[in-house]
Design a protein around this motif. Structure first.
Motif, PDB file in Angstrom:
ATOM      1  N   ASP A   4       0.861  -1.181   0.000  1.00 11.71           N
ATOM      2  CA  ASP A   4       0.000   0.000   0.000  1.00 11.71           C
ATOM      3  C   ASP A   4       0.902   1.237   0.000  1.00 11.71           C
ATOM      4  O   ASP A   4       1.749   1.377   0.873  1.00 11.71           O
ATOM      5  CB  ASP A   4      -0.886  -0.020   1.249  1.00 11.71           C
ATOM      6  CG  ASP A   4      -1.892   1.113   1.292  1.00 11.71           C
ATOM      7  OD1 ASP A   4      -1.486   2.274   1.107  1.00 11.71           O
ATOM      8  OD2 ASP A   4      -3.070   0.834   1.528  1.00 11.71           O
ATOM      9  N   PRO A   5       0.753   2.139  -0.981  1.00 15.08           N
ATOM     10  CA  PRO A   5       1.639   3.296  -1.051  1.00 15.08           C
ATOM     11  C   PRO A   5       1.415   4.332   0.052  1.00 15.08           C
ATOM     12  O   PRO A   5       2.274   5.172   0.287  1.00 15.08           O
ATOM     13  CB  PRO A   5       1.342   3.892  -2.426  1.00 15.08           C
ATOM     14  CG  PRO A   5      -0.034   3.441  -2.746  1.00 15.08           C
ATOM     15  CD  PRO A   5      -0.188   2.098  -2.085  1.00 15.08           C
ATOM     16  N   VAL A   6       0.291   4.267   0.726  1.00 15.64           N
ATOM     17  CA  VAL A   6      -0.009   5.256   1.774  1.00 15.64           C
ATOM     18  C   VAL A   6       0.558   4.814   3.117  1.00 15.64           C
ATOM     19  O   VAL A   6       1.342   5.524   3.741  1.00 15.64           O
ATOM     20  CB  VAL A   6      -1.529   5.516   1.880  1.00 15.64           C
ATOM     21  CG1 VAL A   6      -1.835   6.485   3.009  1.00 15.64           C
ATOM     22  CG2 VAL A   6      -2.065   6.057   0.553  1.00 15.64           C
ATOM     23  N   CYS A   7       0.180   3.622   3.577  1.00 14.37           N
ATOM     24  CA  CYS A   7       0.595   3.178   4.910  1.00 14.37           C
ATOM     25  C   CYS A   7       1.766   2.199   4.899  1.00 14.37           C
ATOM     26  O   CYS A   7       2.345   1.922   5.938  1.00 14.37           O
ATOM     27  CB  CYS A   7      -0.581   2.558   5.657  1.00 14.37           C
ATOM     28  SG  CYS A   7      -1.103   0.961   4.996  1.00 14.37           S
ATOM     29  N   GLU A  21      -6.128   3.291 -10.526  1.00 14.17           N
ATOM     30  CA  GLU A  21      -5.213   3.558 -11.625  1.00 14.17           C
ATOM     31  C   GLU A  21      -4.842   5.032 -11.612  1.00 14.17           C
ATOM     32  O   GLU A  21      -5.699   5.912 -11.500  1.00 14.17           O
ATOM     33  CB  GLU A  21      -5.867   3.200 -12.952  1.00 14.17           C
ATOM     34  CG  GLU A  21      -4.942   3.445 -14.126  1.00 14.17           C
ATOM     35  CD  GLU A  21      -5.610   3.184 -15.456  1.00 14.17           C
ATOM     36  OE1 GLU A  21      -6.623   2.444 -15.497  1.00 14.17           O
ATOM     37  OE2 GLU A  21      -5.138   3.731 -16.455  1.00 14.17           O
ATOM     38  N   TYR A  22      -3.539   5.287 -11.708  1.00 10.90           N
ATOM     39  CA  TYR A  22      -3.049   6.665 -11.753  1.00 10.90           C
ATOM     40  C   TYR A  22      -1.849   6.707 -12.686  1.00 10.90           C
ATOM     41  O   TYR A  22      -0.876   5.978 -12.468  1.00 10.90           O
ATOM     42  CB  TYR A  22      -2.673   7.149 -10.346  1.00 10.90           C
ATOM     43  CG  TYR A  22      -2.185   8.575 -10.304  1.00 10.90           C
ATOM     44  CD1 TYR A  22      -3.082   9.627 -10.426  1.00 10.90           C
ATOM     45  CD2 TYR A  22      -0.846   8.857 -10.149  1.00 10.90           C
ATOM     46  CE1 TYR A  22      -2.637  10.938 -10.393  1.00 10.90           C
ATOM     47  CE2 TYR A  22      -0.395  10.166 -10.108  1.00 10.90           C
ATOM     48  CZ  TYR A  22      -1.299  11.207 -10.236  1.00 10.90           C
ATOM     49  OH  TYR A  22      -0.856  12.511 -10.208  1.00 10.90           O
ATOM     50  N   ALA A  36      -8.879   7.271   0.680  1.00 10.06           N
ATOM     51  CA  ALA A  36      -9.184   8.703   0.766  1.00 10.06           C
ATOM     52  C   ALA A  36      -7.910   9.544   0.730  1.00 10.06           C
ATOM     53  O   ALA A  36      -7.849  10.578   0.051  1.00 10.06           O
ATOM     54  CB  ALA A  36      -9.981   9.000   2.034  1.00 10.06           C
ATOM     55  N   GLU A  37      -6.892   9.095   1.434  1.00 12.01           N
ATOM     56  CA  GLU A  37      -5.620   9.827   1.467  1.00 12.01           C
ATOM     57  C   GLU A  37      -4.958   9.823   0.090  1.00 12.01           C
ATOM     58  O   GLU A  37      -4.458  10.849  -0.366  1.00 12.01           O
ATOM     59  CB  GLU A  37      -4.691   9.211   2.518  1.00 12.01           C
ATOM     60  CG  GLU A  37      -3.433   9.989   2.749  1.00 12.01           C
ATOM     61  CD  GLU A  37      -3.660  11.379   3.312  1.00 12.01           C
ATOM     62  OE1 GLU A  37      -2.842  12.269   2.997  1.00 12.01           O
ATOM     63  OE2 GLU A  37      -4.640  11.601   4.037  1.00 12.01           O
ATOM     64  N   PHE A  38      -4.959   8.683  -0.581  1.00  7.87           N
ATOM     65  CA  PHE A  38      -4.375   8.592  -1.915  1.00  7.87           C
ATOM     66  C   PHE A  38      -5.127   9.503  -2.887  1.00  7.87           C
ATOM     67  O   PHE A  38      -4.518  10.220  -3.676  1.00  7.87           O
ATOM     68  CB  PHE A  38      -4.406   7.146  -2.425  1.00  7.87           C
ATOM     69  CG  PHE A  38      -3.705   6.939  -3.737  1.00  7.87           C
ATOM     70  CD1 PHE A  38      -2.373   6.594  -3.770  1.00  7.87           C
ATOM     71  CD2 PHE A  38      -4.378   7.094  -4.944  1.00  7.87           C
ATOM     72  CE1 PHE A  38      -1.711   6.403  -4.976  1.00  7.87           C
ATOM     73  CE2 PHE A  38      -3.735   6.906  -6.149  1.00  7.87           C
ATOM     74  CZ  PHE A  38      -2.396   6.563  -6.171  1.00  7.87           C
ATOM     75  N   GLN A  43      -0.294  12.430  -6.284  1.00  5.82           N
ATOM     76  CA  GLN A  43       1.086  12.727  -6.683  1.00  5.82           C
ATOM     77  C   GLN A  43       2.073  12.519  -5.537  1.00  5.82           C
ATOM     78  O   GLN A  43       3.244  12.251  -5.761  1.00  5.82           O
ATOM     79  CB  GLN A  43       1.214  14.153  -7.253  1.00  5.82           C
ATOM     80  CG  GLN A  43       0.990  15.273  -6.279  1.00  5.82           C
ATOM     81  CD  GLN A  43      -0.469  15.537  -5.885  1.00  5.82           C
ATOM     82  OE1 GLN A  43      -1.386  14.931  -6.413  1.00  5.82           O
ATOM     83  NE2 GLN A  43      -0.672  16.450  -4.949  1.00  5.82           N
ATOM     84  N   LEU A  44       1.603  12.596  -4.311  1.00 11.90           N
ATOM     85  CA  LEU A  44       2.450  12.382  -3.143  1.00 11.90           C
ATOM     86  C   LEU A  44       2.756  10.894  -2.930  1.00 11.90           C
ATOM     87  O   LEU A  44       3.846  10.531  -2.506  1.00 11.90           O
ATOM     88  CB  LEU A  44       1.769  12.966  -1.901  1.00 11.90           C
ATOM     89  CG  LEU A  44       2.498  12.859  -0.576  1.00 11.90           C
ATOM     90  CD1 LEU A  44       3.786  13.693  -0.616  1.00 11.90           C
ATOM     91  CD2 LEU A  44       1.615  13.363   0.548  1.00 11.90           C
ATOM     92  N   TYR A  45       1.801  10.026  -3.248  1.00 16.31           N
ATOM     93  CA  TYR A  45       1.922   8.601  -2.952  1.00 16.31           C
ATOM     94  C   TYR A  45       2.228   7.726  -4.167  1.00 16.31           C
ATOM     95  O   TYR A  45       2.697   6.609  -4.002  1.00 16.31           O
ATOM     96  CB  TYR A  45       0.631   8.092  -2.298  1.00 16.31           C
ATOM     97  CG  TYR A  45       0.355   8.774  -0.992  1.00 16.31           C
ATOM     98  CD1 TYR A  45       1.116   8.486   0.127  1.00 16.31           C
ATOM     99  CD2 TYR A  45      -0.643   9.734  -0.870  1.00 16.31           C
ATOM    100  CE1 TYR A  45       0.882   9.117   1.335  1.00 16.31           C
ATOM    101  CE2 TYR A  45      -0.889  10.373   0.333  1.00 16.31           C
ATOM    102  CZ  TYR A  45      -0.128  10.057   1.433  1.00 16.31           C
ATOM    103  OH  TYR A  45      -0.350  10.690   2.623  1.00 16.31           O
TER     104      TYR A  45
END
Length: 65
Positions: A4-7, A21-22, A36-38, A43-45
């Protein structure tokens, strides 16, 4: 195993809460909070080493922010 790129939690591909998808890469997220954070700051994660290349043949419920 995916990350998970956030946590940073390691998750199995089939156990992801959602796959987003990004910029041509798919990011697996473990829970609604990480989603929600992603979505708030993709662009941050969104780091290429944490995503997987999107295959158009995938039939997963991708969501594009």
């Amino acid at each position: 195993m995916l990350k998970d790129p956030v946590c940073g939690k390691r998750i199995n591909h089939g156990k992801a809460h959602i796959i987003i998808e990004y910029e041509g890469l798919a990011y697996s997220l473990c829970c609604p909070r990480c989603q929600a954070e992603f979505e708030r700051s993709p662009q941050l994660y969104a780091k290429p080493e944490l995503g997987t290349k999107v295959k158009r043949s995938d039939h997963l419920p991708y969501r594009r922010p």
